[in-house]
Design a protein around this motif. Structure first.
Motif, short mmCIF file in Angstrom:
data_model
loop_
_atom_site.label_atom_id
_atom_site.label_comp_id
_atom_site.label_asym_id
_atom_site.label_seq_id
_atom_site.Cartn_x
_atom_site.Cartn_y
_atom_site.Cartn_z
N ARG A 65 -6.78 9.32 -1.95
CA ARG A 65 -7.95 9.29 -2.13
C ARG A 65 -8.78 9.01 -3.01
O ARG A 65 -10.01 7.67 -2.32
CB ARG A 65 -8.87 11.20 -1.19
N ASP A 68 -7.97 5.71 -3.72
CA ASP A 68 -8.07 4.54 -1.89
C ASP A 68 -6.88 4.62 -1.63
O ASP A 68 -7.09 2.91 -0.64
CB ASP A 68 -9.16 3.46 -1.68
N GLY A 69 -5.62 5.37 -1.77
CA GLY A 69 -4.76 4.84 -0.95
C GLY A 69 -3.46 3.99 -1.72
O GLY A 69 -2.35 3.76 -1.11
N ASP A 70 -4.02 3.04 -3.50
CA ASP A 70 -3.10 2.45 -3.40
C ASP A 70 -3.62 3.39 -4.73
O ASP A 70 -3.77 3.21 -5.94
CB ASP A 70 -3.74 1.50 -3.86
#
Ligand code: CDP
Length: 243
Positions: A65, A68-70
């Motif tokens: 989170r 942001d997912g990366d």
């Protein structure tokens, strides 16, 4: 389900009288049935259950989170972990993971994204250091059944009873798929799941810090052809013998 053994419950060391609480560790590879087994042993003996994998999943979810997912694991350090608003609290059964004050639901911890990233996150020294403290700081009374990869080797090396569960990869893959509601998986689905489990095992056993290992003196149980009840009985017998 069988009732808790009165003899064992009555024989538990009493921390209130200055004696140590019972600690049982259950380690093993992905899908070997550690968590369900640990939960049932804890239930029968009236002990707390520490699912350490859930803590690694919680920190992975928090990082996914935050990034942001990366998720660049080389940018994860103690300072970054400190910004996560991640909390490990305990209720009467075991740890509860909270993120920004809200309890994280199990389905979020077990999502595909978390499962795909968790082994890489678990190899980061700052992550293991942070969780080592969180695991050892939890309550121990009247006793603890802890499951994971390094419970008997690193986190609780003085545990009273150590267990290592293993099973054939295809059996583990089939169990995993059924757990996820796939009643009759095709051979292709089993193969794909088996490859994912093997990849995770390789990362977990190959990392430098706290690799997946059979702890010295552990009761090793291959659960490929063993019923759940038989497995629980073997562990309870070992606990009685240790008492
Ligand atoms: O339930 P499953 O066997 O799929 O895994 P888990 O127990 O939820 O653990 C998820 C991941 O956390 C593992 O693949 C390890 O990378 C990591 N883990 C660890 O490194 N040390 C532990 N004591 C427990 C989990």
């Amino acid at each position: 389900m069988t009732e808790r053994s009165p003899r064992l419950a009555a024989g538990l060391p009493d921390a209130g009288q200055g004696r140590r609480s019972l600690v049982i560790t259950i380690d093993g590879p992905a899908g070997s049935g550690k968590s369900t087994t640990a939960q049932e042993v804890a239930r029968r003996l009236g002990l707390l259950h520490l699912d350490s994998g859930a803590l690694y999943r919680g920190i992975t979810l928090a990082l996914l989170r935050a990034f942001d997912g990366d998720l660049p694991v080389d940018r994860v350090d103690a300072a970054r972990i400190g910004t996560l608003e991640l909390e490990v609290a305990w209720d009467s059964e075991g740890p509860v993971i909270r993120l920004a004050g809200a309890r994280v639901p199990d389905e979020d911890l077990r999502s595909d994204a978390v499962t795909a990233h968790v082994s890489a996150v678990a190899a980061v020294p700052a992550v293991r250091g942070w969780l080592l403290g969180a695991q050892r700081a939890g309550p121990r009374f009247p006793g603890l059944v802890a499951d994971g990869r390094d419970m008997g080797t690193v986190v609780f090396p003085d545990a009273d009873v150590k267990v290592f569960l293993e099973a054939d990869t295809d059996v583990r893959a089939l169990r995993r798929l059924r757990q996820r509601g796939v009643a009759d998986p095709s051979p292709g689905e089993v193969r794909t799941e088996a490859r994912k489990l093997e990849a995770r095992d390789a990362t977990d056993a190959g990392r430098e810090l706290s690799p997946l290992r059979v702890p010295a003196g552990a009761l090793v149980i291959d659960t490929s052809d063993l019923g759940f009840e038989e497995q629980i009985t073997r562990i309870l017998e070992r606990v009685e013998a240790a008492g």
